[in-house]
Write a protein that holds these residues in place. Structure first.
Motif, PDB file in Angstrom:
ATOM      1  N   THR A 125       0.796  -1.226   0.000  1.00 44.45           N
ATOM      2  CA  THR A 125       0.000   0.000   0.000  1.00 44.45           C
ATOM      3  C   THR A 125       0.831   1.281   0.000  1.00 44.45           C
ATOM      4  OG1 THR A 125      -0.150   0.195   2.415  1.00 44.45           O
ATOM      5  CG2 THR A 125      -1.765  -1.232   1.320  1.00 44.45           C
ATOM      6  N   GLY A 126       2.141   1.160   0.335  1.00 45.77           N
ATOM      7  CA  GLY A 126       2.972   2.348   0.460  1.00 45.77           C
ATOM      8  C   GLY A 126       2.760   3.076   1.760  1.00 45.77           C
ATOM      9  N   ASN A 127       1.997   2.475   2.680  1.00 49.15           N
ATOM     10  CA  ASN A 127       1.640   3.113   3.943  1.00 49.15           C
ATOM     11  C   ASN A 127       1.717   2.120   5.102  1.00 49.15           C
ATOM     12  OD1 ASN A 127       0.303   5.956   3.310  1.00 49.15           O
ATOM     13  ND2 ASN A 127      -0.258   4.545   1.682  1.00 49.15           N
ATOM     14  N   ARG A 128       1.845   2.655   6.281  1.00 50.89           N
ATOM     15  CA  ARG A 128       1.788   1.839   7.484  1.00 50.89           C
ATOM     16  C   ARG A 128       0.330   1.524   7.819  1.00 50.89           C
ATOM     17  NH1 ARG A 128       6.475   3.067  10.887  1.00 50.89           N
ATOM     18  NH2 ARG A 128       5.227   2.438  12.675  1.00 50.89           N
ATOM     19  N   PRO A 129       0.050   0.385   8.433  1.00 47.90           N
ATOM     20  CA  PRO A 129      -1.301   0.173   8.981  1.00 47.90           C
ATOM     21  C   PRO A 129      -1.479   1.062  10.200  1.00 47.90           C
ATOM     22  CG  PRO A 129       0.133  -1.679   9.523  1.00 47.90           C
ATOM     23  CD  PRO A 129       0.930  -0.780   8.635  1.00 47.90           C
ATOM     24  N   ASP A 130      -2.428   1.953  10.167  1.00 49.68           N
ATOM     25  CA  ASP A 130      -2.549   2.977  11.203  1.00 49.68           C
ATOM     26  C   ASP A 130      -4.015   3.303  11.432  1.00 49.68           C
ATOM     27  OD1 ASP A 130      -0.842   5.115  12.773  1.00 49.68           O
ATOM     28  OD2 ASP A 130      -2.494   6.221  11.846  1.00 49.68           O
ATOM     29  N   THR A 131      -4.323   3.737  12.641  1.00 49.46           N
ATOM     30  CA  THR A 131      -5.718   3.984  13.033  1.00 49.46           C
ATOM     31  C   THR A 131      -6.362   5.127  12.266  1.00 49.46           C
ATOM     32  OG1 THR A 131      -4.994   5.459  14.812  1.00 49.46           O
ATOM     33  CG2 THR A 131      -5.324   3.140  15.370  1.00 49.46           C
ATOM     34  N   HIS A 132      -5.580   6.048  11.723  1.00 47.59           N
ATOM     35  CA  HIS A 132      -6.167   7.237  11.110  1.00 47.59           C
ATOM     36  C   HIS A 132      -6.733   6.976   9.713  1.00 47.59           C
ATOM     37  CE1 HIS A 132      -4.748   9.840  14.337  1.00 47.59           C
ATOM     38  NE2 HIS A 132      -3.590   9.208  14.268  1.00 47.59           N
ATOM     39  N   TYR A 133      -6.416   5.837   9.117  1.00 47.42           N
ATOM     40  CA  TYR A 133      -6.802   5.578   7.744  1.00 47.42           C
ATOM     41  C   TYR A 133      -8.192   4.933   7.632  1.00 47.42           C
ATOM     42  CZ  TYR A 133      -1.887   6.533   6.599  1.00 47.42           C
ATOM     43  OH  TYR A 133      -0.654   7.123   6.445  1.00 47.42           O
TER      44      TYR A 133
END
Length: 504
Positions: A125-133
């Motif tokens: 995804t190019g992103n970290r797994p994070d609560t804000h998404y």
């Protein structure tokens, strides 16, 4: 009558700004309608999408009292990213928008990591797994609001909902907003079907993907009656505010970067491919064009930390200090604030550490120091935090070659000079620092209707109001002080973790 103007609607966190731009990229008129955010529980943040639509309608009506609607060639849109608005098959909103600052989904992030490793997720995804998404918010609906989940036809961001209301076309998004749902395969530019299947989510509920300049949507007759916009006026779906701001800042080729200083702050540049940092300190998302990529590092508290300090550290007689007073105080102290350092981590640290436990820190002061030193350290602390983002990009093979400053902080008389010496690159201040996201939406609209052949051609309309070269003496001082600043996190992390664990 010539159709020479573009009308834009920018749905921000605190209000909707509607603007009219001419062919030179100048905002002829702008109006703003504010709205509120609800915080029903700790770490929850929600907004009513229909309240935002009404704010948009009211702003459009106001603009069309000043401009003939027949001159509007196209409507462009942008809005906050990372949200989650479930709508049913008729386009009815089923729940308030769970917005970007909401962090209720820690449990759902853990569930994501049960089906895919953090490393594989970042590569996908190019992103970290994070609560804000968005993705963990969809899981939250499935587990906590099953009646909403069962009825949901699509999950939209706010500008997608605005587009649907204006055009009657529900179930569409652009590539930039899609990227920061963290449910998109960043390399193949399609929904990550296998990931969604593993999470027992239906890929058909994700909206269809369009480039931001797509103009197949048109103003409906109902919207004409509510706003005065001419029926059939094209509507470009636009993009998330980050992508729109980048285009409005004139970013169009690899190495061209911008720095936004608002309540939060970030450094971003455009590239031909994602930058996948082995330590996952920076993140990536697609541009509105559906082809280019933005690589970004973010500071959770930029001007928010500044405002807090004005209220609580630098005020007098119970009143916050004014920005002009603080800037004058800071200018009286030489670079490095004579050893006083400030960490603007009042809501945790995102790039490069992604540590929610990090607290704000003011250190290095003695009986000798006074408020002037704190003022200087305040400016420098935010500049150093932004430099940490730029440093990771350079470490990953993506150095910056140009820098445009935008956002409210760009109006400062001190930050542009300071950032040039901290970054080690000449900085330019945008001609209209508070209009960049709206201008980016206008550029996408003009590309869509053929007034520009490309986004790079559209970038020619972006001008700088001032240029700020590196001050060699400042740069030497900042290299020395930044080395200490960069060492603080590791030193105080054990203490911050212990503070976070307190049960008081």
């Amino acid at each position: 009558m010539e159709k020479d103007l573009v009308l834009t609607c920018d749905a921000g966190t605190t209000g909707c700004k509607c603007s009219v731009f001419n062919a030179k990229g100048e905002a002829l008129y702008s109006v703003r309608r504010d709205y509120t955010t609800e915080y029903p529980q700790p770490n929850w943040a929600e907004q009513d999408p229909d309240t935002i639509v009404n704010a948009m309608f009211d702003g459009i009506r106001d603009l069309l009292l000043q401009v003939d609607a027949r001159r509007i060639a196209c409507v462009g849109l942008d809005g906050t990213m990372n949200g989650c608005i479930p709508v049913d098959a008729d386009g009815k909103v089923l729940h308030p928008n769970i917005i970007h600052s909401d962090s209720r989904t820690e449990k759902q992030v853990e569930e994501i990591l049960k089906v895919i490793s953090a490393e594989d997720f970042y590569r996908l995804t190019g992103n970290r797994p994070d609560t804000h998404y968005t993705l963990p918010k969809i899981l939250w609906f499935k587990e906590n609001r099953p009646e909403v989940y069962a009825k949901a036809k699509y999950y939209l961001n706010i500008k997608d909902y605005m587009y649907a209301i204006l055009t009657g076309r529900f179930g569409y998004t652009d590539y930039s907003d899609a990227s920061l749902t963290i449910a998109l395969d960043i390399n193949n530019r399609v929904w990550a079907k296998d990931l969604l299947t593993d999470l027992k989510l239906d890929v058909e509920r994700m909206p269809k993907l369009l480039p931001g300049h797509d103009i197949r949507g048109h103003v409906t007759r109902d919207v004409f009656h509510k706003t005065g916009l001419i029926t059939g006026t094209p509507v470009a779906i636009g993009g998330g505010d980050g992508a729109a701001t980048a285009r409005g800042a004139g970013v169009y080729k690899p190495g061209s970067a911008y720095c936004y200083i608002g309540s939060s702050a970030w450094v971003s540049q455009i590239l031909d491919k994602p930058v996948l940092d082995p330590k996952a300190r920076i993140f990536n998302y697609l541009d509105m064009d559906g082809e280019s990529y933005h690589v970004c590092g973010t500071v959770q508290c930029g001007a928010a930390a500044f405002d807090w300090a004005l209220q609580n550290l630098l005020g007098s007689d119970g009143k916050p200090a004014t920005i002009s007073t603080i800037e004058n105080m800071a200018r009286q102290i030489k670079p490095g604030a004579e050893g006083v350092l400030f960490l603007p981590t009042l809501m945790g640290w995102r790039t490069p550490y992604w540590d929610a436990n990090t607290r704000g820190c003011l250190m290095g002061f003695s009986l000798y120091h006074d408020q002037r030193h704190i003022a200087r350290a305040l400016y420098e602390g935010i500049a150093f935090a932004l430099n940490a983002c730029a440093s990771v990009m350079a470490e990953c093979g993506a150095p910056m070659h140009s820098m445009m400053l935008t956002g409210g902080g760009a109006r400062s008389g001190l930050w542009p000079d300071m950032l040039a010496s901290v970054f080690g690159i000449t900085t330019n201040v945008h001609q209209a620092p508070s209009e960049t996201s709206s201008l980016g939406a206008a550029m996408a609209a003009r590309v869509g209707i053929g007034m520009f052949k490309s986004y790079s051609e559209a970038a020619d309309m972006v001008k700088a109001r001032s240029t700020h070269p590196i001050n060699p003496q400042w740069a030497d001082a900042y290299r020395e002080v930044y080395a200490i600043y960069a060492d603080i996190y590791d030193r105080i992390k054990p203490l911050n973790d212990r503070i976070a664990a307190l049960k008081l």
